[in-house]
Design a protein around this motif. Structure first.
Motif, short mmCIF file in Angstrom:
data_model
loop_
_atom_site.label_atom_id
_atom_site.label_comp_id
_atom_site.label_asym_id
_atom_site.label_seq_id
_atom_site.Cartn_x
_atom_site.Cartn_y
_atom_site.Cartn_z
N SER A 6 8.78 9.21 36.98
CA SER A 6 8.90 8.11 36.03
C SER A 6 10.29 7.49 36.09
O SER A 6 10.44 6.27 36.17
N LYS A 7 11.32 8.31 36.09
CA LYS A 7 12.69 7.79 36.10
C LYS A 7 13.03 7.16 37.45
O LYS A 7 13.85 6.24 37.53
N ALA A 8 12.41 7.64 38.51
CA ALA A 8 12.68 7.08 39.84
C ALA A 8 12.29 5.61 39.90
O ALA A 8 12.89 4.83 40.64
N PHE A 9 11.30 5.22 39.10
CA PHE A 9 10.82 3.84 39.13
C PHE A 9 11.35 2.98 37.98
O PHE A 9 11.34 1.76 38.05
N THR A 10 11.81 3.63 36.91
CA THR A 10 12.18 2.86 35.72
C THR A 10 13.64 2.98 35.34
O THR A 10 14.15 2.16 34.59
N HIS A 11 14.32 4.01 35.81
CA HIS A 11 15.69 4.27 35.33
C HIS A 11 16.64 3.23 35.88
O HIS A 11 16.59 2.87 37.05
N PRO A 13 7.23 21.38 36.05
CA PRO A 13 6.85 20.53 34.91
C PRO A 13 7.69 19.26 34.78
O PRO A 13 7.28 18.32 34.09
N PHE A 14 8.87 19.20 35.44
CA PHE A 14 9.72 18.01 35.34
C PHE A 14 9.38 16.96 36.39
O PHE A 14 9.98 15.88 36.39
N LEU A 15 8.44 17.24 37.28
CA LEU A 15 8.09 16.26 38.32
C LEU A 15 7.63 14.92 37.76
O LEU A 15 8.09 13.86 38.22
N PRO A 16 6.74 14.90 36.76
CA PRO A 16 6.35 13.59 36.19
C PRO A 16 7.54 12.83 35.63
O PRO A 16 7.63 11.61 35.78
N GLN A 17 8.45 13.54 34.98
CA GLN A 17 9.64 12.91 34.41
C GLN A 17 10.51 12.35 35.53
O GLN A 17 11.05 11.24 35.43
N ILE A 66 16.91 22.44 33.23
CA ILE A 66 17.08 21.96 31.87
C ILE A 66 16.45 20.58 31.69
O ILE A 66 16.05 20.19 30.60
N ASP A 67 16.35 19.80 32.78
CA ASP A 67 15.65 18.51 32.79
C ASP A 67 15.37 18.16 34.25
O ASP A 67 15.40 19.03 35.12
N GLU A 68 15.10 16.89 34.54
CA GLU A 68 14.73 16.50 35.90
C GLU A 68 15.95 16.24 36.81
O GLU A 68 15.79 15.90 37.98
N SER A 69 17.16 16.42 36.29
CA SER A 69 18.37 16.05 37.04
C SER A 69 18.47 16.76 38.39
O SER A 69 18.82 16.16 39.41
N MET A 70 18.22 18.07 38.41
CA MET A 70 18.36 18.82 39.66
C MET A 70 17.40 18.29 40.71
O MET A 70 17.79 18.05 41.86
N LEU A 71 16.13 18.07 40.34
CA LEU A 71 15.16 17.52 41.28
C LEU A 71 15.61 16.15 41.79
O LEU A 71 15.54 15.86 42.98
#
Length: 209
Positions: free
Chosen positions: A83-88, A76-80, A47-52
């Motif tokens: 991105s969140k790994a560095f900015t969240h 398809p959620f890998l870029p998201q 549903i989003d990048e949460s599981m990854l």
């Protein structure tokens, strides 16, 4: 094994992570949130990048249990995720998902200090639809595995706040009938776990201590 983890991991992966460890005489209690039965993306952890994010941070080898179809959905959620790994920003200390709120057994320890704020969250209604046939087929396949291996599998409806339950009454009782027809009935009727709003804090499912 307590798999009471983030719903966005999805019921499919949660079951596939532990099903190989089951043995005769075991008891499995399954209490998925209502939307796991009808949202195929949520059920699949896509549903989003949460599981990854959760799996890569905590149990990368568990990703080996993803099916080819799941990989197609989550890639398809890998870029998201990157991105969140560095900015969240860090998870707030009062969150049930923060490191400080979880003990060595994986159990949340700060549920009793939260005030109920879930009323500000959107209703579950947009996620709810008819139970997805592929999800029901997966559940039935797992139930067959349990039966063939002398494993007791019990399904329960989730606890849910009363104000939300009033909006999804038809869904709850339709699903109850569907589960009976799928030979995987709930052990109790849904109304058993409709509870006062005061027993929940940040979502319609998260109960206080």
């Amino acid at each position: 094994v307590n798999t009471g983890t983030h719903a966005c991991i999805g019921l499919q992966l949660q079951i596939n992570l532990f099903r190989d460890y089951l043995k005769s005489g075991d008891i499995v209690l399954l209490i998925p949130e209502y939307d796991q039965y009808c949202s195929y993306k949520l059920f699949s952890g896509a549903i989003d990048e949460s599981m990854l994010r959760i799996m890569l941070s905590n149990y990368p080898r568990g990703l080996g249990k993803l099916t080819f179809e799941q990989w197609k959905m989550v890639i398809p959620f890998l870029p998201q995720y990157i991105s969140k790994a560095f900015t969240h920003s860090p998870v707030p200390a009062y969150s049930p998902y923060s490191i400080t709120s979880i003990n060595e057994y994986g159990d949340v320890t700060n549920w009793d200090c939260r005030r109920a704020v879930f009323q500000d969250n959107p209703s579950l209604n947009p996620l709810l639809a008819d139970a997805h046939p592929d999800i029901l087929s997966f559940i039935q396949d797992f139930a067959t595995q349990c039966q063939e291996n002398n494993i007791l599998l019990l399904f329960f409806p989730p606890a849910i706040a009363r104000s939300e339950s009033e909006q999804i009454t038809n869904y709850m009782y339709t699903l109850d009938t569907v589960m009976q027809n799928n030979s995987t009935p709930f052990c109790v009727k849904p109304e058993r776990y409709i509870l006062p709003d005061s027993l929940f804090f940040d979502t319609y499912y998260h109960m206080v201590y």
